[in-house]
Design an enzyme around this catalytic site. Structure first.
Site, mmCIF file in Angstrom:
data_model
loop_
_atom_site.group_PDB
_atom_site.id
_atom_site.type_symbol
_atom_site.label_atom_id
_atom_site.label_comp_id
_atom_site.label_asym_id
_atom_site.label_seq_id
_atom_site.Cartn_x
_atom_site.Cartn_y
_atom_site.Cartn_z
ATOM 1 N N LYS A 1 49.474 -8.294 43.619
ATOM 2 C CA LYS A 1 50.646 -8.206 42.750
ATOM 3 C C LYS A 1 50.239 -7.771 41.351
ATOM 4 C CE LYS A 1 52.972 -10.723 39.924
ATOM 5 N NZ LYS A 1 53.513 -9.730 38.968
ATOM 6 N N GLU B 1 40.196 -16.099 36.403
ATOM 7 C CA GLU B 1 39.624 -15.484 35.203
ATOM 8 C C GLU B 1 40.705 -15.559 34.138
ATOM 9 O OE1 GLU B 1 39.069 -13.483 32.419
ATOM 10 O OE2 GLU B 1 38.958 -11.585 33.523
ATOM 11 N N CYS C 1 40.588 -10.296 27.339
ATOM 12 C CA CYS C 1 40.309 -11.728 27.466
ATOM 13 C C CYS C 1 38.991 -12.097 26.801
ATOM 14 C CB CYS C 1 40.307 -12.139 28.926
ATOM 15 S SG CYS C 1 39.371 -11.022 29.951
ATOM 16 N N GLU D 1 44.349 -18.116 21.734
ATOM 17 C CA GLU D 1 44.147 -16.708 22.091
ATOM 18 C C GLU D 1 45.331 -15.907 21.559
ATOM 19 O OE1 GLU D 1 44.386 -15.649 26.326
ATOM 20 O OE2 GLU D 1 42.573 -14.472 26.029
#
Ligand code: NDP
Length: 493
Positions: free
Chosen positions: A197, A271, A305, A402
């Site tokens: 997906k 992850e 990331c 983040e």
């Protein structure tokens, strides 16, 4: 017009060059008006009948209508992948499996310009990056894992490696085709079948990839692509016919997936996010380090990331590094992702832009000092200028959360011990950078920094042979290298 400096008797020379625009043509990409779901090698309409446009971040142009998969569609895709696994794919001689992977890699190389243009259109990243980073690395992952497909016995001697079945894979919007390659290549090399997906805001290169699968004559049903939003991802995670989940995305959703998978016996790799420290010692080659800082945080608009979003500079060189950094930031060209001169492209979505603005406002409110070089942002689309914060305390949200945008927080340190302590003061643990002339310091820092990937005198370098992944809230499991095959195999223990 470039500014011209007159030097006494000499003829005028330009002191600064302005770049003429150099747009990459988008004619090479031919999109359908509407896409269905790719199941069993065929396009099918979603059972919900629901579609929504995928929009170009640079000007909000709707590019194509994309299907939203519902539970019945996910069920069909998983069933199809199961059948393909049982009906030959898992029993195929491994050298035959390798041939398909080699073919996919070669077709990606042949069509790399087309894919690069589409990636930049759909996601907003500069064409220079999609052309020089995303596409070569995507092809390299298929080449690399094609090489392992018939050598699994040697990779894991005396452990009888076997495929596990159907892999459910969910990928984010920051490196759409590259994340697809990181996921699909090892899964197929190990003999599994796949339901993938893509992210809602960047599905188009995954849909174009279906054409590559057909060109490579991959047996129908071995790879199935279901587009949709988070609900389709959740259906895939919950489906009892899936044997392994591989997820890249936010820590929040990663935790939710972990809760759903707990107790089911499904294999899982996550992850997730990061808040990486990029540590500059006073003996580092500073000009090179500044390039590393720039590449660490402004590459792909900071939608990375492992972005080096917390910069730690040794106090004795702080002023010098900051002056060089600001000067270099002033040369970054922000604008049309399809322009070959662009360094920083468009922000991927309106929601992401709002998230960045909110965190930047919190930084100002909490007392940090903001710097943004003068730059004119395009009127249409979603943009954010390269930004640096100084006077940042470790407790500020911009030093903890983040941001996933082109925003850098600068902190200082005096000793290596202090650098390690501050760098490790985060719930994440994905990556870090160390800049120093001393090899022994690199090694000692690498041992003490709690991060899965540590770059020395470089940043944001990727290679299919090298494992990538995190600790703590950055997730677990590794992708890339031999380590990346393990999660797709069962063994005699
Ligand atoms: P998400 O984690 O929501 O999205 C990642 C993928 O998971 C997408 O395909 C998404 O679908 C899908 N998804 C969403 N909800 C679920 C669910 N409940 N079950 C299964 N799959 C799901 O990230 P966002 O796009 O919302 O980004 C939010 C923040 O996450 C960013 O600001 C950034 O900080 C971080 N992030 C980190 C990434 C990384 O590489 N570590 C990548 C992307 C984001 P859909 O896109 O359709 O919602």
């Amino acid at each position: 017009m470039a500014e011209v400096e007159k030097r006494q008797d000499r003829s005028p020379v330009p002191s600064a060059f302005e770049y003429a625009s150099a747009p990459e043509s988008r004619d090479i990409v031919r999109l359908e008006e509407r896409y269905g779901l790719f199941v069993g090698g065929e396009w099918m309409a979603p059972s919900s009948g629901e579609h929504a446009p995928s929009v170009a971040p640079r000007d909000e142009e709707p590019l194509a209508e994309v299907a939203y998969a519902g539970p019945e569609d996910v069920d069909l895709a998983v069933g199809t992948a199961r059948d393909a696994f049982a009906d030959g794919w898992s029993d195929l001689p491994s050298s035959e499996r390798a041939k398909y992977l080699f073919r996919i890699a070669r077709v990606l190389q042949e069509r790399s310009r087309e894919f690069a243009v589409l990636e930049s259109l759909d996601g907003g990243k500069p064409i220079r990056e999609s052309r020089d980073v995303d596409l070569p690395l995507a092809a390299a992952h298929f080449f690399y894992y094609a090489g392992w497909a018939d050598k699994l016995e040697y990779a894991f001697p005396n452990r009888r490696p076997r495929p596990i079945g159907v892999a459910g894979q969910i990928i984010p919007w920051n490196f759409p085709l590259l994340m697809l390659s990181w996921k699909i290549a090892p899964a197929l090399a190990a003999g599994n079948t796949v339901v993938l997906k893509p992210a809602e805001s960047t599905p188009l290169t995954a849909l174009l990839f279906c054409d590559v699968l057909r060109q490579a004559e991959l047996p129908a049903g071995v790879v199935n692509i279901v587009t949709g939003d988070g609900r389709a991802g959740a259906e895939l995670v919950k489906h009892p016919g899936v044997d392994k989940i591989a997820f890249t995305g936010s820590t929040e959703v990663g935790k939710e997936i972990m809760r759903l998978v707990a107790g089911t016996g499904k294999k899982l790799t996550l992850e997730l996010g990061g808040k990486a420290a990029n540590v500059i010692f006073d003996d580092a080659p500073l000009d090179q380090a500044v390039e590393g800082i720039i590449n660490g945080i402004y590459f792909n608009q900071g939608h990375v990331c492992c972005a080096g979003s917390r910069l730690f500079v040794q106090e004795s060189v702080y002023e010098e590094v900051l002056a060089k950094l600001k000067r270099r930031m002033g040369t970054l060209r922000v604008g049309d992702p399809l322009d070959k001169n662009t360094d920083v492209g468009a922000i991927n979505s309106r929601e992401q832009l709002e998230r960045i603005k909110e965190l930047v406002a919190s930084g100002e409110e909490e007392g940090a000092e903001i710097y943004q070089p003068p730059c004119r942002l395009p009127e249409k689309g979603w943009w954010f200028p390269p930004t640096v914060f100084t006077n940042v305390a470790q407790s500020y949200r911009i030093a903890q959360e983040e941001i996933f945008g082109p925003v850098l927080s600068v902190l200082t340190f005096r000793t290596p011990d202090e650098a390690v302590e501050k760098a490790n003061n985060t719930p994440y643990g994905l990556s870090a950078g160390v800049w120093t002339e001393k090899g022994s310091r690199i090694l000692s820092m690498a041992q003490r920094l709690r991060a899965g990937v540590i770059w020395a005198n470089t940043y944001n370098r990727f290679d299919p042979t090298s494992p990538f992944g995190g600790y703590q809230e950055s997730g677990f499991g590794r992708e890339g290298g031999l380590h990346g095959l393990g999660p797709y195999l069962e063994f005699d223990e």
